[in-house]
Scaffold this motif. Structure first.
Motif, PDB file in Angstrom:
ATOM      1  N   UNK A 137      47.327  55.587  59.839  1.00 28.02           N
ATOM      2  CA  UNK A 137      46.362  54.564  60.236  1.00 28.02           C
ATOM      3  C   UNK A 137      45.467  54.154  59.084  1.00 28.02           C
ATOM      4  N   UNK A 138      44.174  54.028  59.360  1.00 26.20           N
ATOM      5  CA  UNK A 138      43.217  53.597  58.337  1.00 26.20           C
ATOM      6  C   UNK A 138      42.584  54.761  57.581  1.00 26.20           C
ATOM      7  N   UNK A 139      42.956  55.982  57.918  1.00 24.87           N
ATOM      8  CA  UNK A 139      42.374  57.167  57.269  1.00 24.87           C
ATOM      9  C   UNK A 139      42.660  57.165  55.767  1.00 24.87           C
ATOM     10  N   UNK A 140      41.632  57.460  54.987  1.00 24.79           N
ATOM     11  CA  UNK A 140      41.784  57.585  53.538  1.00 24.79           C
ATOM     12  C   UNK A 140      41.130  58.868  53.021  1.00 24.79           C
ATOM     13  N   UNK A 141      41.048  59.862  53.887  1.00 32.71           N
ATOM     14  CA  UNK A 141      40.361  61.107  53.522  1.00 32.71           C
ATOM     15  C   UNK A 141      40.959  61.747  52.279  1.00 32.71           C
ATOM     16  N   UNK A 142      42.284  61.745  52.167  1.00 30.00           N
ATOM     17  CA  UNK A 142      42.918  62.386  51.016  1.00 30.00           C
ATOM     18  C   UNK A 142      42.578  61.666  49.721  1.00 30.00           C
ATOM     19  N   UNK A 143      42.481  60.350  49.781  1.00 29.34           N
ATOM     20  CA  UNK A 143      42.144  59.572  48.593  1.00 29.34           C
ATOM     21  C   UNK A 143      40.712  59.860  48.161  1.00 29.34           C
ATOM     22  N   UNK A 144      39.825  59.901  49.125  1.00 30.56           N
ATOM     23  CA  UNK A 144      38.401  60.062  48.830  1.00 30.56           C
ATOM     24  C   UNK A 144      38.058  61.467  48.345  1.00 30.56           C
ATOM     25  N   UNK A 145      38.805  62.487  48.800  1.00 34.87           N
ATOM     26  CA  UNK A 145      38.454  63.865  48.458  1.00 34.87           C
ATOM     27  C   UNK A 145      39.017  64.313  47.117  1.00 34.87           C
ATOM     28  N   UNK A 146      40.016  63.623  46.591  1.00 36.87           N
ATOM     29  CA  UNK A 146      40.690  64.080  45.366  1.00 36.87           C
ATOM     30  C   UNK A 146      39.693  64.227  44.221  1.00 36.87           C
ATOM     31  N   UNK A 147      39.569  65.413  43.633  1.00 35.57           N
ATOM     32  CA  UNK A 147      38.539  65.659  42.603  1.00 35.57           C
ATOM     33  C   UNK A 147      38.695  64.803  41.352  1.00 35.57           C
ATOM     34  N   UNK A 148      39.930  64.407  41.033  1.00 38.38           N
ATOM     35  CA  UNK A 148      40.185  63.662  39.799  1.00 38.38           C
ATOM     36  C   UNK A 148      40.650  62.236  40.054  1.00 38.38           C
ATOM     37  N   UNK A 149      40.563  61.792  41.307  1.00 35.21           N
ATOM     38  CA  UNK A 149      41.032  60.451  41.681  1.00 35.21           C
ATOM     39  C   UNK A 149      42.482  60.231  41.250  1.00 35.21           C
TER      40      UNK A 149
END
Length: 364
Positions: free
Chosen positions: A202-214
């Protein structure tokens, strides 16, 4: 039934039921079947390679053609039997993992690597499975894989219906999240194939936002050169200075995108003793792991995926984490003094790679 014959509908149903049952007895958690055609996935792989996002993983480019066509690995192969095997040991708790990440003097080792090397565990069971199939249907052409050859495993598993690609590029499953290993048997038997599963991110982007090094630069786009798992495992060189602080206390791999994923509330625990934590890797401090000699490293990581990186990279990663602890507010002065002294003691005998990271740590 020979490898060139096409099973009748009755045979197909019976064989599929038998395959599912036998795979579960061998410790696999799910099984699906797909063909060997990868379609547009090969174009996406080529684009990723042309952008250099594979970093120092030269083998990705060297065997790109083989990755694009599984039949090149097994002449005559027309189907891929794809399986999963859950790896979380019963004692792992995601809340505890977040607490360890917040404690700068603790060493964080990726959850999948705390037990035995999954390559060996899965390969042996896949080989046994293939031999059981041969006893059931007669001689046929096959080869087993588990991250052991140029094969687009995640894409094949997605096509087979074992899950969908999350925005972090890992495979996600509604019933077990993403904490499982993948294995395959390429066969020359025209088995019926399974349907693909729809995406449920869906619209979840939690994994993108949490990544320490983008490292997840956009949904479904990963730049391995920025990924902590790549930096601490695959990268043979110095860890780029711009990523060292973001590594925190992660000394082998990174699980942040999995820990934050809502689907991993369904992550299943493994009953296999092979994946149980060894040598306190889920509870060890940085100083404890730093104290290991090279012989101790080799002995304690015997049969472990970690041993592959070697002692020097292990010390390199630990030195960065110790430098981050020295700069962190969450470490006491006593702890910092012990860390600093341990680094100073090791510096005179350190190789060039480790010495560079020790010096960086001492100047943190």
């Amino acid at each position: 039934m020979t490898s060139s014959s096409i099973p009748s509908p009755v045979d197909q149903a019976n064989l599929r039921e038998w395959l599912d049952g036998q795979s579960r007895q061998l410790g696999f958690d799910s099984l699906r079947i797909t063909d060997t055609h990868l379609g547009s996935a090969t174009d996406r792989l080529q684009e990723w390679l042309e952008q250099g996002r594979h970093g120092r993983m030269e083998y990705m480019a060297r065997h790109a053609q083989l990755r694009s066509d599984p039949a090149l690995l097994v002449p005559g192969a027309v189907r891929v039997i794809c399986v999963t095997m859950n790896y979380l040991s019963p004692g792992i708790n995601f809340d505890d993992e977040w607490q360890r990440l917040a404690n700068p003097t603790q060493a964080v080792v990726s959850m999948y690597a705390r037990g035995r090397d999954y390559h060996k565990v899965m390969r042996n069971r896949l080989q046994e499975f293939a031999q059981m199939i041969e006893q059931q249907i007669g001689s046929f052409g096959y080869r087993v894989f588990t991250d052991s050859a140029p094969l687009m495993e995640v894409e094949l598993a997605r096509k087979a219906g074992l899950g969908w690609r999350g925005k972090h590029t890992l495979l996600l499953n509604q019933h077990s999240g993403s904490t499982f290993f993948l294995g395959e048997i390429l066969v020359d038997v025209p088995l019926p194939i399974d349907q693909e599963e729809e995406s449920h991110c869906g619209t979840c982007q939690a994994c993108i936002e949490v990544c320490p090094t983008q490292a997840i630069t956009a949904p479904y786009q990963l730049d391995a050169r920025r990924c902590i798992s790549y930096l601490t495992i695959e990268n043979p060189d110095s860890i780029p200075v711009e990523f060292r602080r973001a590594m925190g206390n992660r000394v082998y791999g990174c699980d942040d995108c999995q820990l934050i994923c809502p689907w991993n509330k369904f992550a299943q625990r493994s009953a296999l003793p092979d994946f149980a934590e060894r040598h306190g890797l889920g509870r060890a401090s940085l100083l404890q792991l730093w104290s290991w000699t090279e012989n101790e490293f080799n002995q304690r990581h015997e049969g472990s995926a970690i041993r592959r990186i070697g002692y020097s990279r292990w010390r390199r990663n630990l030195a960065v984490a110790m430098g981050n602890a020295l700069a962190a507010r969450g470490a006491s002065q006593v702890e910092k003094d012990l860390l600093r002294q341990a680094l100073l003691n090791a510096l005179p005998l350190a190789d060039t790679l480790v010495a560079e990271h020790i010096e960086w740590a001492l100047n943190s």
